[in-house]
Design a protein around this motif. Sequence first.
Motif, mmCIF file in Angstrom:
data_model
loop_
_atom_site.group_PDB
_atom_site.id
_atom_site.type_symbol
_atom_site.label_atom_id
_atom_site.label_comp_id
_atom_site.label_asym_id
_atom_site.label_seq_id
_atom_site.Cartn_x
_atom_site.Cartn_y
_atom_site.Cartn_z
ATOM 1 N N LYS A 22 -22.609 52.219 30.159
ATOM 2 C CA LYS A 22 -21.582 51.521 29.082
ATOM 3 C C LYS A 22 -20.290 52.064 28.386
ATOM 4 O O LYS A 22 -19.153 51.325 28.559
ATOM 5 C CB LYS A 22 -21.410 49.817 29.712
ATOM 6 N N ILE A 59 -18.778 55.481 29.429
ATOM 7 C CA ILE A 59 -17.834 55.568 30.662
ATOM 8 C C ILE A 59 -16.534 54.318 29.706
ATOM 9 O O ILE A 59 -14.977 54.094 29.993
ATOM 10 C CB ILE A 59 -18.113 54.554 31.624
ATOM 11 N N LEU A 119 -16.466 51.045 29.064
ATOM 12 C CA LEU A 119 -16.972 49.873 28.840
ATOM 13 C C LEU A 119 -16.776 48.762 28.088
ATOM 14 O O LEU A 119 -16.424 47.832 27.592
ATOM 15 C CB LEU A 119 -17.109 49.742 30.530
ATOM 16 N N ARG A 169 -6.534 53.951 25.755
ATOM 17 C CA ARG A 169 -6.597 53.849 27.163
ATOM 18 C C ARG A 169 -6.654 55.103 28.146
ATOM 19 O O ARG A 169 -7.389 54.875 29.145
ATOM 20 C CB ARG A 169 -6.475 52.651 27.304
ATOM 21 N N ASP A 198 -9.133 57.017 30.632
ATOM 22 C CA ASP A 198 -8.517 57.641 31.502
ATOM 23 C C ASP A 198 -8.960 58.627 32.588
ATOM 24 O O ASP A 198 -9.129 58.579 33.468
ATOM 25 C CB ASP A 198 -6.886 56.656 32.391
ATOM 26 N N ARG A 254 -11.791 59.891 32.731
ATOM 27 C CA ARG A 254 -13.026 59.569 33.877
ATOM 28 C C ARG A 254 -12.934 59.437 35.503
ATOM 29 O O ARG A 254 -13.472 59.366 35.623
ATOM 30 C CB ARG A 254 -12.633 57.212 33.694
ATOM 31 N N PHE A 290 -18.832 56.576 37.931
ATOM 32 C CA PHE A 290 -20.275 55.260 37.781
ATOM 33 C C PHE A 290 -19.732 55.094 39.209
ATOM 34 O O PHE A 290 -19.140 54.601 40.072
ATOM 35 C CB PHE A 290 -19.253 54.483 36.321
ATOM 36 N N PHE A 332 -21.720 51.356 39.966
ATOM 37 C CA PHE A 332 -22.435 50.080 40.132
ATOM 38 C C PHE A 332 -23.711 49.905 40.098
ATOM 39 O O PHE A 332 -24.197 49.740 41.797
ATOM 40 C CB PHE A 332 -20.871 48.961 39.605
ATOM 41 N N PHE A 386 -8.300 54.089 45.935
ATOM 42 C CA PHE A 386 -8.145 53.206 45.508
ATOM 43 C C PHE A 386 -8.570 54.722 43.461
ATOM 44 O O PHE A 386 -6.704 54.431 43.507
ATOM 45 C CB PHE A 386 -8.975 52.146 45.063
ATOM 46 N N PRO A 387 -9.595 54.682 43.496
ATOM 47 C CA PRO A 387 -9.362 55.620 42.154
ATOM 48 C C PRO A 387 -8.711 56.793 41.988
ATOM 49 O O PRO A 387 -7.969 57.702 41.943
ATOM 50 C CB PRO A 387 -10.815 55.674 42.562
ATOM 51 N N ARG A 405 -5.560 57.694 44.035
ATOM 52 C CA ARG A 405 -4.136 56.670 43.802
ATOM 53 C C ARG A 405 -3.849 56.745 42.500
ATOM 54 O O ARG A 405 -2.641 56.958 41.412
ATOM 55 C CB ARG A 405 -4.031 55.005 44.761
ATOM 56 N N ARG A 406 -4.648 56.298 42.016
ATOM 57 C CA ARG A 406 -4.956 55.767 40.224
ATOM 58 C C ARG A 406 -4.727 57.414 39.360
ATOM 59 O O ARG A 406 -4.388 57.086 38.521
ATOM 60 C CB ARG A 406 -5.891 55.008 39.714
ATOM 61 N N HIS A 407 -5.481 57.741 39.736
ATOM 62 C CA HIS A 407 -5.738 59.119 38.828
ATOM 63 C C HIS A 407 -5.622 60.273 39.251
ATOM 64 O O HIS A 407 -5.199 61.627 38.756
ATOM 65 C CB HIS A 407 -7.839 59.189 39.141
ATOM 66 N N ARG A 448 -17.315 56.419 46.926
ATOM 67 C CA ARG A 448 -16.002 55.788 45.801
ATOM 68 C C ARG A 448 -15.815 56.929 44.885
ATOM 69 O O ARG A 448 -15.445 57.641 44.061
ATOM 70 C CB ARG A 448 -15.536 54.973 46.766
#
Lengths: 259, 261
Positions: free
Chosen positions: B50, B53, B55, B75, B79, B82, B87, B89, B106-107, B109-111, B158
């Motif tokens: 953690k 990465i 966290l 941040r 990002d 990452r 990762f 979990f 989801f990832p 869309r974000r990255h 994912r």
Amino acid sequence: MAGMFSILRKSEFLVEVGHIARFAARFFSEGFQPRYEFREFIRQCYWVGYKSLPLVGITAFIMGLVLTIQSRPTLVEFGAESMLPSMVAISLVREISPVITALICAGKIGSGMGAELGSMRVTEQIDAMEVSGTNPFKYLIVTRILATTLMLPVLSSLSNAIALYGGYLGVNIRGAVSWHLYWSQVFDALSYGDLVPSLVKTFFFGFAIGLIGCYKGYYSTKGTEGVGRSANSAVVVASLLVFIIDLIAVQITDLLNLT
Amino acid sequence: MEARAVIDIDKLNKSFGDNHVLKDFSMKLYKGENLVVLGKSGSGKSVLIKCIIGLMDPDSGTIKVLGEDISDYDRQQLDKMRVKVGFLFQSNALYDSMTVRENLEFPLRRHWMKETQERSEVDALVMDALEDVGLAHTVDMMPAELSGGMRKRIALARTLILKPEIILYDEPTTGLDPITGREISELILEVQEKYNASSIIISHDMNCISITSNRVVMLIDGKCYEEGAFSELRKSKDEKVRNFFISDSSIKDKKDENQTH
């Protein structure tokens, strides 16, 4: 010894208040910077607003009906039965409807948010969002607090209308008041001084419910037991805050001579 | 020539109150390697990854990921990092309110994904990742409809969708039956070969370790106590090291005994 415990308890309370204040400050500092999570915000508005409507509506209808039925005997005693629509309208719009709507939302939405975010925290979904390049505070918290802040006034306004309709039926159970007469009496009795403060305080109710529900869920710990505790304390604290905000709002309205 | 270190941890310290979990912990992960970190429960293995990465913030020490020190990253920098570090979990951390497709998107869309990205292109990436884990048919299912092993595979898909250079696995076989655990371990190995990824795997599962590891680091008392190949460590004379393998070998001995009777 007892004194020490009391000091400890007081300091824990103050620490908690400090954390909530910092959480609120973070909402204001992060909430208005891009990137904006419009899609999630709309989804939350749907859940908070549309999905709460049946419960709020049924409660409002019963509330209007019961208030009218219960108030009639007292007014009859004073020979003021004709004042029933005005009395019901002012009581509902100024106080009962916004507070009851807020309490229902504190129970339904506050606990839902506390439990949902709490379980997301303990199952590492919030960490997974962070790793996926998403600011979980913006995605989960800002959208939820904004949704409750904006949806509660809408729900409260609808609750007013439905409760007044319940009042109309209540008036007509023992009497005969026409639709037109009832509503003209209602609108004659109500002024902007009743409507505006009532509407404004629901924004604060919504903000408090969203803030506490999110805060309790976001910082949930201790596994499934913690999730239950978060949901529970979200309802308790949010309900308490609704009454405190209401008290402050009434005092301010009174001081400004708005009613 | 020495292989390139993709993760370089130097004198990492992390404590929770009086509990010093990591004490001057140092370790390197080399390109293309599967490194297993083995240690007792609560020894700080999950804390370690953690910190890698981002966290958790370490108290002191440096972590270099792909040659860059991430200690002072903000941040946005985290990002960016990452995208290259996946990762997985322990709890899978699938989003319960989203379908498998939405979980995988989801990832992206974000990255990576732009608003104007072609839908077909995104769908193709999602299906590719699902096919890699053999679960293309679950694309429109909800996580609650999947078994534990399937959820683990979807979580792995994912993680893989951004094609990371480094993958961190937090106890990937915990809570799975031995057969599914073995399948997941083999999948980790396949992934390493297909994506040429380097991995850190946190695990207690001896089967998983024997299948996946190129090298094992033993995290004892907050430090890198011993390291080497799995087969070498099993033969170690050191009591602290041997303790980890006793239960494993005693089960095997009992099995052999039962079979001879």
